[in-house]
Design a protein around this motif. Sequence first.
Motif, PDB file in Angstrom:
ATOM      1  N   VAL A  30       0.702  -1.282  -0.012  1.00 32.27           N
ATOM      2  CA  VAL A  30      -0.087   0.217   0.120  1.00 32.27           C
ATOM      3  C   VAL A  30       0.882   1.284   0.108  1.00 32.27           C
ATOM      4  O   VAL A  30       0.693   2.264  -0.885  1.00 32.27           O
ATOM      5  CB  VAL A  30      -1.119   0.111   1.077  1.00 32.27           C
ATOM      6  CG1 VAL A  30      -1.699   1.175   1.215  1.00 32.27           C
ATOM      7  CG2 VAL A  30      -1.835  -1.289   1.270  1.00 32.27           C
ATOM      8  N   ARG A  31       1.924   1.060   0.724  1.00 33.70           N
ATOM      9  CA  ARG A  31       2.974   2.250   0.937  1.00 33.70           C
ATOM     10  C   ARG A  31       3.502   2.579  -0.478  1.00 33.70           C
ATOM     11  O   ARG A  31       3.470   3.670  -1.068  1.00 33.70           O
ATOM     12  CB  ARG A  31       3.864   2.117   1.936  1.00 33.70           C
ATOM     13  CG  ARG A  31       4.711   3.236   2.056  1.00 33.70           C
ATOM     14  CD  ARG A  31       5.989   2.813   3.057  1.00 33.70           C
ATOM     15  NE  ARG A  31       6.057   3.764   3.982  1.00 33.70           N
ATOM     16  CZ  ARG A  31       6.428   5.014   3.967  1.00 33.70           C
ATOM     17  NH1 ARG A  31       6.790   5.502   2.715  1.00 33.70           N
ATOM     18  NH2 ARG A  31       6.497   5.992   4.863  1.00 33.70           N
ATOM     19  N   ARG A  32       3.963   1.599  -1.213  1.00 42.17           N
ATOM     20  CA  ARG A  32       4.687   1.846  -2.427  1.00 42.17           C
ATOM     21  C   ARG A  32       3.557   2.499  -3.523  1.00 42.17           C
ATOM     22  O   ARG A  32       3.830   3.301  -4.455  1.00 42.17           O
ATOM     23  CB  ARG A  32       5.088   0.457  -3.082  1.00 42.17           C
ATOM     24  CG  ARG A  32       6.287   0.043  -2.727  1.00 42.17           C
ATOM     25  CD  ARG A  32       7.205  -1.083  -3.527  1.00 42.17           C
ATOM     26  NE  ARG A  32       6.424  -2.330  -3.125  1.00 42.17           N
ATOM     27  CZ  ARG A  32       6.250  -3.029  -1.833  1.00 42.17           C
ATOM     28  NH1 ARG A  32       7.566  -2.661  -1.151  1.00 42.17           N
ATOM     29  NH2 ARG A  32       5.645  -4.246  -1.948  1.00 42.17           N
ATOM     30  N   PRO A  39       6.196  12.101   6.679  1.00 42.29           N
ATOM     31  CA  PRO A  39       6.475  11.278   7.755  1.00 42.29           C
ATOM     32  C   PRO A  39       5.277  10.736   8.512  1.00 42.29           C
ATOM     33  O   PRO A  39       5.153   9.749   9.203  1.00 42.29           O
ATOM     34  CB  PRO A  39       6.872  12.393   8.626  1.00 42.29           C
ATOM     35  CG  PRO A  39       7.279  13.481   7.928  1.00 42.29           C
ATOM     36  CD  PRO A  39       6.764  13.362   6.377  1.00 42.29           C
ATOM     37  N   THR A  40       4.130  11.175   8.057  1.00 47.46           N
ATOM     38  CA  THR A  40       2.794  10.614   8.513  1.00 47.46           C
ATOM     39  C   THR A  40       2.028   9.448   7.829  1.00 47.46           C
ATOM     40  O   THR A  40       0.962   8.916   8.060  1.00 47.46           O
ATOM     41  CB  THR A  40       1.516  11.863   8.581  1.00 47.46           C
ATOM     42  OG1 THR A  40       1.552  12.217   7.278  1.00 47.46           O
ATOM     43  CG2 THR A  40       2.305  13.057   9.642  1.00 47.46           C
ATOM     44  N   LEU A  41       2.784   9.130   6.554  1.00 48.51           N
ATOM     45  CA  LEU A  41       2.104   8.112   5.614  1.00 48.51           C
ATOM     46  C   LEU A  41       1.722   6.856   6.417  1.00 48.51           C
ATOM     47  O   LEU A  41       0.856   6.138   6.246  1.00 48.51           O
ATOM     48  CB  LEU A  41       2.848   8.142   4.353  1.00 48.51           C
ATOM     49  CG  LEU A  41       2.383   6.874   3.408  1.00 48.51           C
ATOM     50  CD1 LEU A  41       0.948   7.664   2.847  1.00 48.51           C
ATOM     51  CD2 LEU A  41       3.247   6.859   2.413  1.00 48.51           C
ATOM     52  N   ASP A  42       2.668   6.175   7.042  1.00 49.46           N
ATOM     53  CA  ASP A  42       2.458   4.978   7.658  1.00 49.46           C
ATOM     54  C   ASP A  42       1.357   5.028   8.591  1.00 49.46           C
ATOM     55  O   ASP A  42       0.688   4.031   8.641  1.00 49.46           O
ATOM     56  CB  ASP A  42       3.818   4.415   8.478  1.00 49.46           C
ATOM     57  CG  ASP A  42       5.101   4.049   7.498  1.00 49.46           C
ATOM     58  OD1 ASP A  42       4.605   3.898   6.381  1.00 49.46           O
ATOM     59  OD2 ASP A  42       6.163   4.196   7.995  1.00 49.46           O
ATOM     60  N   GLU A  43       1.441   6.137   9.440  1.00 42.51           N
ATOM     61  CA  GLU A  43      -0.020   6.147  10.547  1.00 42.51           C
ATOM     62  C   GLU A  43      -1.321   6.307   9.585  1.00 42.51           C
ATOM     63  O   GLU A  43      -2.320   5.742   9.794  1.00 42.51           O
ATOM     64  CB  GLU A  43       0.159   7.324  11.277  1.00 42.51           C
ATOM     65  CG  GLU A  43      -0.847   7.486  12.256  1.00 42.51           C
ATOM     66  CD  GLU A  43      -1.022   6.340  13.156  1.00 42.51           C
ATOM     67  OE1 GLU A  43      -2.187   5.938  13.735  1.00 42.51           O
ATOM     68  OE2 GLU A  43       0.047   5.488  13.404  1.00 42.51           O
TER      69      GLU A  43
END
Length: 110
Positions: A30-32, A39-43
């Motif tokens: 999903v991240r890719r 910096p907030t993408l993972d959360e």
Amino acid sequence: MTEHREVAVEVTIAAPIETVWRALRDRDDVRRWHGWEDPTLDEEIEIIYFREAREEDPGGPDRRLVCGGSVFELTGQGPSTVVRVVMAEPPDSDAWHGWYDDIRHGWFTF
């Protein structure tokens, strides 16, 4: 009350449905496909796709993932998969002014 819905994005991916589904349920994948660094993408991914999401069984080989007001609908077509992102009509509220189009554009971009 009838909920109005619209397809924000529909794309055919040259991969079988199980491969596409795994990519939608794996945090790194999903991240890719989000395609940016923040910096907030993972959360954000954790909240939208995992904590607040629910898988639905539409029956048959199809798959559905409900993420807030949006639904990912996956339909297998042999070696390919049709992915639709369907959005509910925004609430009739000034708080949504400007946000709905941004969210729709975001789904289109990803």
